[in-house]
Design a protein around this motif. Sequence first.
Motif, PDB file in Angstrom:
ATOM      1  N   ARG A  45       0.845  -1.186   0.000  1.00 49.30           N
ATOM      2  CA  ARG A  45       0.000   0.000   0.000  1.00 49.30           C
ATOM      3  C   ARG A  45       0.885   1.242   0.000  1.00 49.30           C
ATOM      4  NH1 ARG A  45      -5.103  -0.085   4.012  1.00 49.30           N
ATOM      5  NH2 ARG A  45      -5.127  -2.129   2.987  1.00 49.30           N
ATOM      6  N   GLU A  46       0.510   2.231  -0.829  1.00 54.92           N
ATOM      7  CA  GLU A  46       1.334   3.434  -0.944  1.00 54.92           C
ATOM      8  C   GLU A  46       0.489   4.689  -0.749  1.00 54.92           C
ATOM      9  OE1 GLU A  46       2.850   4.475  -4.796  1.00 54.92           O
ATOM     10  OE2 GLU A  46       1.080   3.722  -5.859  1.00 54.92           O
ATOM     11  N   GLY A  47       1.133   5.743  -0.301  1.00 55.23           N
ATOM     12  CA  GLY A  47       0.456   7.019  -0.153  1.00 55.23           C
ATOM     13  C   GLY A  47       0.309   7.705  -1.486  1.00 55.23           C
ATOM     14  N   VAL A  48      -0.883   8.078  -1.853  1.00 62.96           N
ATOM     15  CA  VAL A  48      -1.156   8.773  -3.107  1.00 62.96           C
ATOM     16  C   VAL A  48      -1.206  10.286  -2.875  1.00 62.96           C
ATOM     17  CG1 VAL A  48      -2.847   9.112  -4.941  1.00 62.96           C
ATOM     18  CG2 VAL A  48      -2.418   6.813  -4.042  1.00 62.96           C
ATOM     19  N   SER A  49      -1.969  10.699  -1.886  1.00 60.65           N
ATOM     20  CA  SER A  49      -2.107  12.119  -1.588  1.00 60.65           C
ATOM     21  C   SER A  49      -2.555  12.286  -0.141  1.00 60.65           C
ATOM     22  CB  SER A  49      -3.136  12.764  -2.524  1.00 60.65           C
ATOM     23  OG  SER A  49      -3.284  14.145  -2.232  1.00 60.65           O
ATOM     24  N   CYS A  50      -2.019  13.291   0.505  1.00 59.46           N
ATOM     25  CA  CYS A  50      -2.387  13.576   1.893  1.00 59.46           C
ATOM     26  C   CYS A  50      -2.595  15.067   2.087  1.00 59.46           C
ATOM     27  CB  CYS A  50      -1.321  13.059   2.857  1.00 59.46           C
ATOM     28  SG  CYS A  50      -1.228  11.262   2.965  1.00 59.46           S
ATOM     29  N   LEU A  51      -3.408  15.386   3.074  1.00 61.42           N
ATOM     30  CA  LEU A  51      -3.745  16.772   3.400  1.00 61.42           C
ATOM     31  C   LEU A  51      -3.626  16.924   4.916  1.00 61.42           C
ATOM     32  CD1 LEU A  51      -4.999  19.492   2.382  1.00 61.42           C
ATOM     33  CD2 LEU A  51      -7.233  18.445   2.770  1.00 61.42           C
ATOM     34  N   PHE A  68      -4.039  14.421 -10.064  1.00 57.03           N
ATOM     35  CA  PHE A  68      -4.939  14.177  -8.940  1.00 57.03           C
ATOM     36  C   PHE A  68      -5.024  15.424  -8.068  1.00 57.03           C
ATOM     37  CE2 PHE A  68      -4.456   9.253  -8.477  1.00 57.03           C
ATOM     38  CZ  PHE A  68      -4.703   9.107  -9.837  1.00 57.03           C
ATOM     39  N   THR A  69      -6.195  15.628  -7.454  1.00 57.29           N
ATOM     40  CA  THR A  69      -6.389  16.743  -6.532  1.00 57.29           C
ATOM     41  C   THR A  69      -7.157  16.253  -5.305  1.00 57.29           C
ATOM     42  OG1 THR A  69      -6.488  18.318  -8.375  1.00 57.29           O
ATOM     43  CG2 THR A  69      -7.310  19.066  -6.236  1.00 57.29           C
ATOM     44  N   ILE A  70      -6.590  16.504  -4.142  1.00 55.87           N
ATOM     45  CA  ILE A  70      -7.269  16.167  -2.892  1.00 55.87           C
ATOM     46  C   ILE A  70      -7.951  17.422  -2.365  1.00 55.87           C
ATOM     47  CG2 ILE A  70      -5.248  16.651  -1.438  1.00 55.87           C
ATOM     48  CD1 ILE A  70      -6.086  14.248   0.306  1.00 55.87           C
ATOM     49  N   SER A  71      -9.140  17.246  -1.801  1.00 53.67           N
ATOM     50  CA  SER A  71      -9.859  18.394  -1.250  1.00 53.67           C
ATOM     51  C   SER A  71     -10.722  17.940  -0.095  1.00 53.67           C
ATOM     52  CB  SER A  71     -10.715  19.076  -2.328  1.00 53.67           C
ATOM     53  OG  SER A  71     -11.696  18.180  -2.822  1.00 53.67           O
ATOM     54  N   LYS A  76     -19.704  18.347   4.584  1.00 56.11           N
ATOM     55  CA  LYS A  76     -20.109  16.944   4.543  1.00 56.11           C
ATOM     56  C   LYS A  76     -19.189  16.054   5.384  1.00 56.11           C
ATOM     57  CE  LYS A  76     -22.299  17.284   0.012  1.00 56.11           C
ATOM     58  NZ  LYS A  76     -22.332  16.764  -1.386  1.00 56.11           N
ATOM     59  N   ASN A  77     -18.223  16.664   6.081  1.00 54.89           N
ATOM     60  CA  ASN A  77     -17.278  15.872   6.884  1.00 54.89           C
ATOM     61  C   ASN A  77     -16.619  14.809   6.001  1.00 54.89           C
ATOM     62  OD1 ASN A  77     -15.976  15.328   9.350  1.00 54.89           O
ATOM     63  ND2 ASN A  77     -17.504  13.798   9.945  1.00 54.89           N
ATOM     64  N   ALA A  78     -16.136  15.272   4.855  1.00 56.54           N
ATOM     65  CA  ALA A  78     -15.660  14.348   3.830  1.00 56.54           C
ATOM     66  C   ALA A  78     -14.371  14.851   3.199  1.00 56.54           C
ATOM     67  CB  ALA A  78     -16.723  14.173   2.749  1.00 56.54           C
ATOM     68  N   VAL A  79     -13.724  13.962   2.480  1.00 56.51           N
ATOM     69  CA  VAL A  79     -12.551  14.302   1.679  1.00 56.51           C
ATOM     70  C   VAL A  79     -12.725  13.659   0.313  1.00 56.51           C
ATOM     71  CG1 VAL A  79     -11.215  12.350   2.549  1.00 56.51           C
ATOM     72  CG2 VAL A  79     -10.029  14.332   1.588  1.00 56.51           C
ATOM     73  N   HIS A  80     -12.268  14.366  -0.714  1.00 56.18           N
ATOM     74  CA  HIS A  80     -12.430  13.883  -2.079  1.00 56.18           C
ATOM     75  C   HIS A  80     -11.066  13.735  -2.741  1.00 56.18           C
ATOM     76  CE1 HIS A  80     -16.638  14.787  -1.528  1.00 56.18           C
ATOM     77  NE2 HIS A  80     -16.357  16.055  -1.280  1.00 56.18           N
ATOM     78  N   LEU A  81     -11.027  12.897  -3.773  1.00 55.21           N
ATOM     79  CA  LEU A  81      -9.841  12.782  -4.612  1.00 55.21           C
ATOM     80  C   LEU A  81     -10.315  12.809  -6.057  1.00 55.21           C
ATOM     81  CD1 LEU A  81      -6.736  12.369  -4.573  1.00 55.21           C
ATOM     82  CD2 LEU A  81      -7.196   9.937  -4.982  1.00 55.21           C
ATOM     83  N   ARG A  82      -9.994  13.882  -6.738  1.00 59.81           N
ATOM     84  CA  ARG A  82     -10.324  14.007  -8.154  1.00 59.81           C
ATOM     85  C   ARG A  82      -9.148  13.450  -8.947  1.00 59.81           C
ATOM     86  NH1 ARG A  82     -14.259  14.021 -11.994  1.00 59.81           N
ATOM     87  NH2 ARG A  82     -13.514  15.108 -13.873  1.00 59.81           N
TER      88      ARG A  82
END
Length: 124
Positions: A45-51, A68-71, A76-82
């Motif tokens: 398992r690898e890290g793709v994106s972190c905030l 990729f974009t993390i937001s 919504k108490n959520a995180v997205h990855l475009r």
Amino acid sequence: QVQLVESGGGLVQPGGSLSLSCVASGFTMNWWAVGWFRQAPGREREGVSCLNSGSDRTYYTDSVKGRFTISRDFAKNAVHLRMNDLKPEDTGTYYCAAAVPTPDACRPNLYDTWGQGTQVTVSS
């Protein structure tokens, strides 16, 4: 009950796009560090994106920079990855994870709250 639930995975052709979402319940994730990780068959398992917890510092692994974009979605108490311009090598199970305080690196072993994963397959 603390829970993370991912959604948005699927089958997409090379060059296509997907948006992954991770909704938290049982805790307020807005002030936690969050990350997206992926695992391909036979690979670690690898890290793709972190905030970070302050939402002012991002990390992207080199292979996804510019695509990729993390937001964070505070309402919504959520995180997205475009994910744009997807490539076959992006195929894998994508997991979201959270941690507090912000870990020193975007590494799976530093995150302790995990979702169940969503499958992303990039293939023609």
